[in-house]
Design a protein around this motif. Structure first.
Motif, PDB file in Angstrom:
ATOM      1  N   PHE A  32       0.840  -1.196   0.000  1.00 36.37           N
ATOM      2  CA  PHE A  32       0.000   0.000   0.000  1.00 36.37           C
ATOM      3  C   PHE A  32       0.876   1.247   0.000  1.00 36.37           C
ATOM      4  CE2 PHE A  32      -2.378  -3.406   1.875  1.00 36.37           C
ATOM      5  CZ  PHE A  32      -3.634  -3.275   1.332  1.00 36.37           C
ATOM      6  N   GLY A  33       0.672   2.103  -0.998  1.00 36.02           N
ATOM      7  CA  GLY A  33       1.429   3.352  -1.064  1.00 36.02           C
ATOM      8  C   GLY A  33       1.813   3.682  -2.485  1.00 36.02           C
ATOM      9  N   ASN A  34       2.941   4.342  -2.638  1.00 33.72           N
ATOM     10  CA  ASN A  34       3.429   4.764  -3.941  1.00 33.72           C
ATOM     11  C   ASN A  34       3.980   3.560  -4.708  1.00 33.72           C
ATOM     12  OD1 ASN A  34       5.666   5.563  -5.825  1.00 33.72           O
ATOM     13  ND2 ASN A  34       4.809   7.573  -5.374  1.00 33.72           N
ATOM     14  N   PRO A  35       3.373   3.195  -5.837  1.00 33.30           N
ATOM     15  CA  PRO A  35       3.781   1.974  -6.543  1.00 33.30           C
ATOM     16  C   PRO A  35       5.259   1.932  -6.938  1.00 33.30           C
ATOM     17  CG  PRO A  35       1.688   2.742  -7.395  1.00 33.30           C
ATOM     18  CD  PRO A  35       2.200   3.810  -6.480  1.00 33.30           C
ATOM     19  N   GLY A  36       5.756   2.971  -7.576  1.00 31.32           N
ATOM     20  CA  GLY A  36       7.149   2.953  -8.016  1.00 31.32           C
ATOM     21  C   GLY A  36       8.115   2.743  -6.861  1.00 31.32           C
ATOM     22  N   GLU A  37       7.936   3.525  -5.818  1.00 31.92           N
ATOM     23  CA  GLU A  37       8.825   3.431  -4.654  1.00 31.92           C
ATOM     24  C   GLU A  37       8.765   2.054  -4.004  1.00 31.92           C
ATOM     25  OE1 GLU A  37       7.844   6.607  -1.978  1.00 31.92           O
ATOM     26  OE2 GLU A  37       8.345   8.153  -3.458  1.00 31.92           O
ATOM     27  N   LEU A  38       7.562   1.530  -3.832  1.00 30.87           N
ATOM     28  CA  LEU A  38       7.411   0.250  -3.139  1.00 30.87           C
ATOM     29  C   LEU A  38       7.910  -0.926  -3.976  1.00 30.87           C
ATOM     30  CD1 LEU A  38       4.023   0.856  -1.349  1.00 30.87           C
ATOM     31  CD2 LEU A  38       6.301   0.741  -0.320  1.00 30.87           C
ATOM     32  N   ILE A  39       7.744  -0.865  -5.283  1.00 34.47           N
ATOM     33  CA  ILE A  39       8.256  -1.926  -6.153  1.00 34.47           C
ATOM     34  C   ILE A  39       9.777  -1.965  -6.084  1.00 34.47           C
ATOM     35  CG2 ILE A  39       8.519  -2.622  -8.577  1.00 34.47           C
ATOM     36  CD1 ILE A  39       5.566  -1.546  -8.941  1.00 34.47           C
ATOM     37  N   VAL A  40      10.396  -0.805  -6.184  1.00 33.23           N
ATOM     38  CA  VAL A  40      11.862  -0.722  -6.104  1.00 33.23           C
ATOM     39  C   VAL A  40      12.353  -1.217  -4.740  1.00 33.23           C
ATOM     40  CG1 VAL A  40      13.801   0.906  -6.016  1.00 33.23           C
ATOM     41  CG2 VAL A  40      12.098   1.082  -7.844  1.00 33.23           C
ATOM     42  N   LYS A  41      11.682  -0.776  -3.684  1.00 32.95           N
ATOM     43  CA  LYS A  41      12.073  -1.179  -2.317  1.00 32.95           C
ATOM     44  C   LYS A  41      11.949  -2.693  -2.138  1.00 32.95           C
ATOM     45  CE  LYS A  41      10.961  -0.373   2.531  1.00 32.95           C
ATOM     46  NZ  LYS A  41      10.053   0.265   3.479  1.00 32.95           N
ATOM     47  N   LYS A  42      10.836  -3.263  -2.604  1.00 32.72           N
ATOM     48  CA  LYS A  42      10.622  -4.708  -2.449  1.00 32.72           C
ATOM     49  C   LYS A  42      11.676  -5.500  -3.223  1.00 32.72           C
ATOM     50  CE  LYS A  42       8.639  -8.290  -0.873  1.00 32.72           C
ATOM     51  NZ  LYS A  42       8.778  -8.609   0.547  1.00 32.72           N
ATOM     52  N   ALA A  43      12.002  -5.061  -4.445  1.00 36.05           N
ATOM     53  CA  ALA A  43      13.026  -5.747  -5.246  1.00 36.05           C
ATOM     54  C   ALA A  43      14.365  -5.727  -4.509  1.00 36.05           C
ATOM     55  CB  ALA A  43      13.157  -5.093  -6.617  1.00 36.05           C
ATOM     56  N   HIS A  44      14.687  -4.607  -3.893  1.00 40.39           N
ATOM     57  CA  HIS A  44      15.932  -4.492  -3.132  1.00 40.39           C
ATOM     58  C   HIS A  44      15.904  -5.413  -1.910  1.00 40.39           C
ATOM     59  CE1 HIS A  44      19.476  -2.663  -1.339  1.00 40.39           C
ATOM     60  NE2 HIS A  44      18.773  -2.570  -0.219  1.00 40.39           N
ATOM     61  N   GLU A  45      14.799  -5.384  -1.160  1.00 37.48           N
ATOM     62  CA  GLU A  45      14.671  -6.203   0.060  1.00 37.48           C
ATOM     63  C   GLU A  45      14.803  -7.692  -0.234  1.00 37.48           C
ATOM     64  OE1 GLU A  45      10.879  -5.210   1.706  1.00 37.48           O
ATOM     65  OE2 GLU A  45      11.588  -3.322   2.575  1.00 37.48           O
ATOM     66  N   MET A  46      14.191  -8.145  -1.318  1.00 35.05           N
ATOM     67  CA  MET A  46      14.220  -9.577  -1.614  1.00 35.05           C
ATOM     68  C   MET A  46      15.456 -10.004  -2.406  1.00 35.05           C
ATOM     69  SD  MET A  46      11.253  -9.950  -4.543  1.00 35.05           S
ATOM     70  CE  MET A  46      11.865 -11.357  -5.454  1.00 35.05           C
ATOM     71  N   LYS A  47      16.314  -9.002  -2.691  1.00 33.64           N
ATOM     72  CA  LYS A  47      17.526  -9.265  -3.468  1.00 33.64           C
ATOM     73  C   LYS A  47      17.188  -9.913  -4.815  1.00 33.64           C
ATOM     74  CE  LYS A  47      20.614  -9.700   0.530  1.00 33.64           C
ATOM     75  NZ  LYS A  47      19.905  -8.888   1.407  1.00 33.64           N
ATOM     76  N   ALA A  48      16.201  -9.295  -5.491  1.00 35.90           N
ATOM     77  CA  ALA A  48      15.764  -9.797  -6.790  1.00 35.90           C
ATOM     78  C   ALA A  48      16.901  -9.713  -7.797  1.00 35.90           C
ATOM     79  CB  ALA A  48      14.563  -8.982  -7.288  1.00 35.90           C
ATOM     80  N   THR A  49      16.918 -10.644  -8.737  1.00 37.03           N
ATOM     81  CA  THR A  49      17.898 -10.594  -9.815  1.00 37.03           C
ATOM     82  C   THR A  49      17.309  -9.949 -11.057  1.00 37.03           C
ATOM     83  OG1 THR A  49      17.345 -12.934 -10.124  1.00 37.03           O
ATOM     84  CG2 THR A  49      19.493 -12.451  -9.224  1.00 37.03           C
ATOM     85  N   LEU A  50      15.971  -9.853 -11.120  1.00 38.14           N
ATOM     86  CA  LEU A  50      15.308  -9.229 -12.253  1.00 38.14           C
ATOM     87  C   LEU A  50      13.968  -8.663 -11.796  1.00 38.14           C
ATOM     88  CD1 LEU A  50      15.136  -8.672 -15.344  1.00 38.14           C
ATOM     89  CD2 LEU A  50      14.048 -10.924 -15.564  1.00 38.14           C
ATOM     90  N   LEU A  51      13.658  -7.465 -12.269  1.00 38.21           N
ATOM     91  CA  LEU A  51      12.391  -6.820 -11.985  1.00 38.21           C
ATOM     92  C   LEU A  51      11.705  -6.597 -13.323  1.00 38.21           C
ATOM     93  CD1 LEU A  51      12.038  -3.714  -9.660  1.00 38.21           C
ATOM     94  CD2 LEU A  51      10.563  -4.111 -11.601  1.00 38.21           C
ATOM     95  N   ILE A  52      10.451  -7.041 -13.425  1.00 38.69           N
ATOM     96  CA  ILE A  52       9.698  -6.892 -14.669  1.00 38.69           C
ATOM     97  C   ILE A  52       8.454  -6.059 -14.399  1.00 38.69           C
ATOM     98  CG2 ILE A  52       8.411  -8.093 -16.490  1.00 38.69           C
ATOM     99  CD1 ILE A  52      10.225 -10.525 -15.982  1.00 38.69           C
ATOM    100  N   THR A  53       8.212  -5.111 -15.271  1.00 35.44           N
ATOM    101  CA  THR A  53       7.016  -4.297 -15.185  1.00 35.44           C
ATOM    102  C   THR A  53       6.491  -4.046 -16.583  1.00 35.44           C
ATOM    103  OG1 THR A  53       6.046  -2.236 -14.303  1.00 35.44           O
ATOM    104  CG2 THR A  53       8.286  -2.092 -15.197  1.00 35.44           C
ATOM    105  N   GLY A  54       5.209  -3.806 -16.672  1.00 34.35           N
ATOM    106  CA  GLY A  54       4.625  -3.444 -17.951  1.00 34.35           C
ATOM    107  C   GLY A  54       4.617  -1.935 -18.101  1.00 34.35           C
ATOM    108  N   SER A  55       4.426  -1.490 -19.313  1.00 35.47           N
ATOM    109  CA  SER A  55       4.288  -0.066 -19.589  1.00 35.47           C
ATOM    110  C   SER A  55       2.978   0.125 -20.333  1.00 35.47           C
ATOM    111  CB  SER A  55       5.452   0.442 -20.438  1.00 35.47           C
ATOM    112  OG  SER A  55       5.247   1.783 -20.797  1.00 35.47           O
ATOM    113  N   ARG A  56       2.043   0.795 -19.688  1.00 39.09           N
ATOM    114  CA  ARG A  56       0.720   0.962 -20.295  1.00 39.09           C
ATOM    115  C   ARG A  56       0.708   2.010 -21.389  1.00 39.09           C
ATOM    116  NH1 ARG A  56      -3.324   1.657 -15.431  1.00 39.09           N
ATOM    117  NH2 ARG A  56      -1.685   3.017 -14.720  1.00 39.09           N
ATOM    118  N   GLY A  57       1.749   2.809 -21.472  1.00 38.32           N
ATOM    119  CA  GLY A  57       1.799   3.814 -22.526  1.00 38.32           C
ATOM    120  C   GLY A  57       0.862   4.976 -22.278  1.00 38.32           C
ATOM    121  N   LEU A  58       0.945   5.572 -21.084  1.00 37.77           N
ATOM    122  CA  LEU A  58       0.139   6.750 -20.799  1.00 37.77           C
ATOM    123  C   LEU A  58       0.511   7.868 -21.772  1.00 37.77           C
ATOM    124  CD1 LEU A  58       0.466   6.955 -16.905  1.00 37.77           C
ATOM    125  CD2 LEU A  58      -1.453   6.075 -18.210  1.00 37.77           C
TER     126      LEU A  58
END
Length: 146
Positions: free
Chosen positions: A92-118
């Motif tokens: 819950f909160g700011n999506p960009g910030e929380l996605i980046v934080k979670k990837a760092h916390e879990m020591k992800a090797t790859l982060l994937i996101t879609g781009s809706r093309g706003l």
């Protein structure tokens, strides 16, 4: 490999997940699907909600919660059906910030996101989650855009 995939229920995020499955997924990968609910952002820019009407705000909140729960259930079913070692997380909160934080916390090797093309105006006013993630992640990022 630890893979974090941002999901928001849009066609683009579902396509990104399917693309990952077809082209990258290995049985030994650990997949974390992350959905971020940002009530403040959603209510501030939803033109169907009149800020002064608490009843409409409550209805919008309930609808958003229902959509999020449905998405979480669908994503959990997707992992089970495809026998993927993983989990679905809601933040819950700011999506960009929380996605980046979670990837760092879990020591992800790859982060994937879609781009809706706003469009330019919406991207300028609302910001772009994928732009934020690209510029702030310490983890390699793949942005899926159909």
């Amino acid at each position: 490999m630890k893979v974090l995939i941002a999901v928001d229920g849009s066609k683009c995020s579902r396509d990104a997940l399917e693309w990952y499955m077809r082209h990258f997924h290995l049985r030994e990968n650990k997949v974390t699907l992350v959905h971020v609910t940002d009530h403040l952002h959603n209510f501030a820019y939803n033109t169907s909600v009149i800020p002064a009407d608490p009843e409409l705000i409550q209805l919008a909140y309930q609808e958003e919660e229902h959509k999020a729960k449905t998405l979480m259930d669908e994503m959990g079913d997707f992992l089970s059906k495809n026998q993927i070692d993983g989990e679905v997380i809601r933040l819950f909160g700011n999506p960009g910030e929380l996605i980046v934080k979670k990837a760092h916390e879990m020591k992800a090797t790859l982060l994937i996101t879609g781009s809706r093309g706003l469009g330019l105006i919406r991207r300028t006013v609302l910001g772009s989650v994928s732009d934020f993630v690209i510029h702030h992640s310490e983890v390699p990022v793949m942005v899926y855009k159909h």
